[in-house]
Design an enzyme around this catalytic site. Structure first.
Site, PDB file in Angstrom:
ATOM      1  N   VAL A  21       3.594  -5.201   2.478  1.00  0.00           N
ATOM      2  CA  VAL A  21       3.296  -6.102   4.226  1.00  0.00           C
ATOM      3  C   VAL A  21       4.610  -7.530   4.023  1.00  0.00           C
ATOM      4  CG1 VAL A  21       1.909  -6.632   5.596  1.00  0.00           C
ATOM      5  CG2 VAL A  21       1.925  -4.777   4.841  1.00  0.00           C
ATOM      6  N   ASP A  59      -8.870   6.090   7.404  1.00  0.00           N
ATOM      7  CA  ASP A  59      -9.161   5.107   6.441  1.00  0.00           C
ATOM      8  C   ASP A  59      -9.573   3.913   6.540  1.00  0.00           C
ATOM      9  OD1 ASP A  59      -9.231   4.709   3.280  1.00  0.00           O
ATOM     10  OD2 ASP A  59      -7.272   4.148   3.674  1.00  0.00           O
ATOM     11  N   LYS A  94       6.176  -4.942   8.142  1.00  0.00           N
ATOM     12  CA  LYS A  94       5.256  -3.269   7.418  1.00  0.00           C
ATOM     13  C   LYS A  94       6.918  -2.868   7.551  1.00  0.00           C
ATOM     14  CE  LYS A  94       1.979  -0.174   6.919  1.00  0.00           C
ATOM     15  NZ  LYS A  94       0.397  -0.002   7.281  1.00  0.00           N
ATOM     16  N   GLY A 124       0.964  -1.317   0.002  1.00  0.00           N
ATOM     17  CA  GLY A 124      -0.249  -0.583   0.005  1.00  0.00           C
ATOM     18  C   GLY A 124       0.885   1.322  -0.220  1.00  0.00           C
ATOM     19  N   GLY A 125       0.179   2.219  -0.443  1.00  0.00           N
ATOM     20  CA  GLY A 125       1.077   3.565   0.017  1.00  0.00           C
ATOM     21  C   GLY A 125       2.195   3.371   1.070  1.00  0.00           C
ATOM     22  N   MET A 126       1.303   2.919   2.354  1.00  0.00           N
ATOM     23  CA  MET A 126       2.789   3.193   3.525  1.00  0.00           C
ATOM     24  C   MET A 126       3.739   1.822   3.045  1.00  0.00           C
ATOM     25  SD  MET A 126       2.261   5.450   5.088  1.00  0.00           S
ATOM     26  CE  MET A 126       3.870   5.486   6.600  1.00  0.00           C
ATOM     27  N   GLY A 127       3.942   1.219   2.032  1.00  0.00           N
ATOM     28  CA  GLY A 127       4.658   0.222   1.869  1.00  0.00           C
ATOM     29  C   GLY A 127       4.678  -1.114   1.724  1.00  0.00           C
TER      30      GLY A 127
END
Lengths: 193, 831
Positions: free
Chosen positions: B92, B200, B107, B87-90
């Protein structure tokens, strides 16, 4: 690789819209290259782990080629319709190369349709879908095209109807029945292999 | 298949698709009666559509580029197994923690983010915020780490699927809906109470694990405290992206997902907890209706729908959804944040209230023919003397016991009914909470020898009074009055007796009112536990001094002595034999009393270490009175779990007590502990938390939570709960010993040593159970002292041997590994 100048694309689109079929023939490779270039940037860049979403990519190409070019071409749906077919080709190319990479033991590419912590994400095998779409085209070319526009191009029911010059009710019916057919067809195909 | 054939199939298929599944077969039979093959082909296509077709091809295809880490890659002590998502934050990954030998989710922050101080800060802030949360329905963050220049965090690995994949097209069954929705609201409430906003919430960010339990993940946008404006900057402009896609800022940070975003979030205004309530409302709507509340042909239509359009009432989409749920969803989805619920807690309570109401209405309909239900609320003491409080409580309890004998009448348990003592709550609400149809209230006034008792029976469903009476008598008549009240209720509710031989419902056990009054007071004190046990002993002793044939008082006295012993408030050699003697007396006086057999069981187990006798007596007590909570809980925890190691069965016994008395903090605490032993960790934590909520002043509840948290590996939280337990209990030895073990497990042997020293110093002034000294010494790695204490514990038959030195508890593990311990201690818990 130099990126295509946006000006001619915009002009070509206007000409094509005015009825010049020749313009489309010149236009297609340009759009194709732009889409490929963007996809390549995303997929082969130094920034691994990024997702590439087909419709987002088309949108970006649209903004770059049409809007920035200041062209008069206003019909977003027609542009997306062109892109849908091209995106299908590009994604299939990637799927093939991924499969080859897998065989060669190289680094793996994964297709997912949901960004979530799932053990096994539900995903569509694009190569199987591609073949099933070809078979559907033999039964009903319009239905195959509708799936291409909706799935790869991200067109809504209304937009698809406008592009194909048929009624939205027909699109709805063809979409709904095509999905059932493809779903069954792909499951059978996957079980066979 | 030919194109012509396909056209034929297509036409029928589409018509059939528009029908409800149960109507399709009939339709096909009518449409093509002569063409069985055609019918069959359409059916095949329809059949294949019922699983997962609704979302098939609805999302545009995505590619994920080659991943940073392939299988087998090492990151510190972690070995990557596979990619789970990105996802946007990396990214997993599923990874193996080689030290703890467990699988975790990793993550990993993408390298270009890790080099950007702002993004790194955001990542770490996210991690810290979520790690601070500790909730069974929020994915746990274990640690924030850095290895080989990569920043990552480790999380609990959830085996299951995202809610987006779990939801059926027609929505969830309603009981399943509540089962998932209430924990989600609770989880959000827990986060909001810590100042964390999710930002979110969507079905893809909610996991349903293999046991059907939900967990919110990716508090990716959660931020501590106030929002900062930068994060909202790009969201409005970017909202022109495609439907269903994540809205991303240019930095690549996911900012919410359009169909679930609140109007204020779309407009880029400040986003608070109530924005989450909107998003959760949208998720709930989809859970109930099978489709999201807002839709549009494209993003801009969707945006205007969220900002302006009212949702299609959920009851229109799905007929069996109750109107109450529609109102709850509408309140969540209000455009103006101030019109939504004030908090996620309020939302959770609204959902729980609705569920109870519906269960009650259904139960009332199903039960009305055969079963009635009643709660007896504590009678109000109208006398000036506060001592008469116990008298009033005793009358209440006697009436409860009398009514419990009536067949076809369900009576709310005593401790549940007593939670409403002196609380002025509408009877209808009490009726709902206790799930009963009628409620008995009353008052007691005593002046000298004169007694006035009033009683009213009310139907809480329709609000009408069924019966009321006033008794002006002498105090000696108290038992007769109780009996009359019980009889009147029975007649009023038109219920038959179990058996026919009983002339009276109330079995007073004593004819002496003073003795009765002392007994009532003793029981009340004993229920409070802790230091109050000493007062209970005195009451029961006086009661049996007045009437030496009073079996219930002897049973109460036995329980008090035994409890004194196993709470470490008296030397076992002094209190335990007295407990045994009193229990024997109770059984001899009235062998039909569940209380008496239960008292004998506990004295046998804790005092005499006679397990076969304990088992016999426990089972007899349960048989005599299956709803006697004390017997179930002692049998489950102390006998089945500690003495025999039958962990699941023990938890099941405690569950029976818990279910029959749903508002009892005591039953929660014991059930929570049995869950921890049975490996039902999350349930154990949840139930223990609830025990504390139900009675914040209960030491046992606090201890249970401290203990269960430690057993579940949540050491730091166990320490903080333990400290509050110590503060409220005058530093009770149970919590001291548990804290010592916990700090030792946190790698702080010096702290464990300090606790041991404190206990040792106290032991010079007063009695401290040697088994607990042994546990603390063992935690402080003073093995020789630990052995000496344990040896002493066995010599004096410290009842804590049966609890904290049981082989089924983790505390004495160092002792068990020592051959010297086996020489003298092995016999107590034979394998």
């Amino acid at each position: 690789m130099p990126s295509p100048s946006p000006q001619p694309v915009s002009a070509l689109l206007a000409e094509w819209q005015a009825g010049d079929e020749e313009a489309l023939r010149t236009l297609l490779p340009l759009v194709y290259n732009e889409l490929r270039r963007l996809a390549h940037l995303r997929l082969r860049s130094e920034r691994p782990g990024h997702t590439l979403e087909s419709t987002a990519l088309v949108h970006e190409a649209y903004v770059r080629l049409v809007k920035q070019g200041g062209g008069k071409f206003q019909n977003r749906a027609h542009f997306f319709a062109i892109c849908a077919q091209l995106m299908r080709q590009i994604l299939i190319e990637y799927a093939r190369s991924r499969q080859a990479a897998k065989r060669d033991g190289g680094q793996k590419l994964t297709l997912i349709d949901s960004v979530a912590l799932v053990k096994k994400s539900r995903s569509v095998d694009l190569l199987v879908l591609d073949q099933a779409l070809d078979r559907l085209a033999k039964l009903d070319p319009q239905q195959s095209r509708i799936v291409e526009l909706r799935f790869f191009g991200g067109l809504s029911i209304e937009e698809t109807a406008r592009v194909l010059e048929i009624s939205p009710a027909t699109v709805k019916r063809d979409w709904s029945t095509a999905k059932a057919w493809l779903h069954h067809e792909m499951r059978t195909a996957q079980h066979d292999t | 298949m030919t194109p012509e054939r396909w056209q034929q199939i297509k036409a029928l298929l589409y018509q059939a698709q528009q029908l409800a599944p149960e109507e399709r077969t009939g339709f096909l039979e009518r449409s093509c009666p002569s063409d069985r093959a055609l019918q069959k082909e359409v059916e095949t296509l329809l059949g294949s559509g019922d699983e997962g077709l609704s979302r098939f091809l609805e999302n545009s295809p995505r590619e994920v580029t080659r991943t940073t880490l392939g299988p087998g890659a090492k990151l510190g002590p972690y070995e990557v197994c596979s990619l789970l998502g990105a996802g946007g934050m990396g990214e997993v990954y599923r990874a193996r923690d080689s030290r703890l030998r467990r699988d975790v989710a990793l993550k990993v922050l993408p390298p270009e983010m890790a080099t950007d101080p702002n993004r790194l800060k955001r990542f770490q802030r996210e991690a810290r915020a979520v790690a601070a949360l500790n909730h069974p329905h929020i994915v746990t963050i274990h640690s924030v780490e850095e290895a080989d220049g990569r920043h990552f965090l480790t999380m609990e690995l959830v085996d299951g699927v995202a809610l987006s994949q779990f939801l059926p097209r027609e929505g969830l069954a309603l009981d399943k809906f509540y089962e998932l929705a209430i924990p989600l609201a609770d989880a959000l409430a827990a986060a909001h109470e810590k100042g964390i906003v999710h930002r979110d919430l969507k079905p893809a960010n909610i996991m349903v694990d293999n046991r059907g339990s939900v967990k919110i993940l990716d508090f990716g946008l959660a931020k501590v405290g106030a929002a900062d404006g930068i994060d909202n900057a790009g969201s409005r402009r970017r909202a022109s992206f495609d439907i269903g896609s994540e809205i991303q800022t240019q930095a690549g940070t996911v900012m919410g997902t359009l169909p679930y975003m609140s109007p204020e979030q779309i407009d880029g205004r400040s986003v608070g907890p109530r924005s989450d309530l909107f998003s959760l409302g949208a998720v709930f709507y989809e859970m109930a209706a099978g489709q999201p509340p807002f839709s549009g042909e494209d993003a801009s239509a969707l945006v205007s729908s969220i900002r302006e359009a009212s949702t299609r009432p959920v009851t229109e989409v799905r007929a069996d959804v109750p109107l109450g749920l529609e109102r709850i969803l509408e309140k969540c989805l209000a455009k103006d944040p101030h019109e939504r619920y004030g908090s996620a807690r309020d939302l959770s309570e609204a959902l729980q209230g609705l569920r109870r109401k519906i269960a009650f209405a259904q139960g009332a309909m199903a039960d009305s023919a055969v079963q009635d239900s009643i709660a007896v609320l504590p009678f109000t003491n109208m006398s000036s003397d506060p001592e008469n409080e116990f008298f009033a409580d005793g009358i209440t309890e006697e009436i409860i016991n009398a009514l419990a004998q009536i067949e076809q009448l369900r009576v709310a348990a005593r401790s549940s009914a007593f939670t409403f003592k002196q609380k002025h709550i509408d009877l209808r609400i009490i009726g709902e909470r206790l799930n009963v149809r009628s409620v008995l209230t009353g008052s007691v006034r005593r002046v000298g020898r004169r007694l006035r008792i009033t009683a009213q029976l009310q139907d809480v469903v329709d609000g009408c009074q069924l019966w009321s009476e006033r008794y002006d008598r002498n105090v000696e008549d108290v038992f007769a009055i109780q009996d009359e009240i019980a009889r009147s209720i029975r007649e009023r509710l038109k219920i038959t007796f179990r058996g026919t031989g009983h002339a009276t419902l109330v079995k007073p056990g004593t004819k002496n009112v003073e003795a009765y009054q002392l007994y009532a007071k003793g029981r009340a004190l004993l229920y409070r536990r802790g230091g109050a046990i000493v007062g209970a002993v005195q009451c029961f002793e006086q009661a049996v001094a007045i009437d030496c044939d009073y079996a219930l008082a002897w049973a109460g006295l036995a329980d008090s002595y035994t409890t004194l012993g196993y709470y470490g408030l008296a030397r076992p050699e002094a209190s335990m034999p007295k407990g045994m003697e009193a229990a024997r007396r109770a059984v001899a006086l009235d062998p039909t009393l569940a209380e008496a057999h239960n008292a004998l069981a506990m004295a046998s187990l804790m005092g005499a270490w006679d397990k076969p006798q304990a088992k016999r007596e426990f089972l007899q007590a349960i048989q005599l009175n299956p709803t006697y909570i004390q017997a179930r809980d002692w049998y489950g925890l102390f006998y089945l779990q500690f003495a025999e190691g039958r962990l699941d069965e023990g938890a099941e016994q405690a569950k029976l007590a818990f279910v029959s008395d749903p508002l009892s903090s005591y039953a929660h605490a014991i059930y929570g502990m049995t869950c921890a032993f049975a490996g039902r960790k999350e349930e154990g934590i949840e139930v223990s938390r609830r025990a504390v909520e139900l009675d914040p002043d209960s030491y046992l509840a606090r201890f249970a939570l401290q203990f269960v948290l430690h057993a579940c590996g949540k050491f730091e939280e166990s320490v903080s709960v333990g400290e509050s337990a110590l503060a409220m209990s005058g530093r009770h030895s149970w919590s001291m010993a548990t804290l010592a073990v916990c700090v030792a497990d946190l790698g702080k042997p010096a702290d464990a040593d300090a606790i041991y020293e404190e206990m040792l110093a106290r032991g010079r002034r007063q009695y401290v159970p040697p088994a607990l000294l042994g546990i603390a010494a063992s935690a402080a790695a003073r093995q020789d002292q630990a052995l000496a204490h344990a040896r002493e514990a066995y010599r004096v038959r410290d009842p804590h041997c049966e609890i904290f030195l049981s082989r089924y508890i983790d505390f004495p593990r160092r002792l068990y590994s020592d051959p010297r311990f086996r020489e003298f201690g092995g016999h107590i818990t034979p394998s």
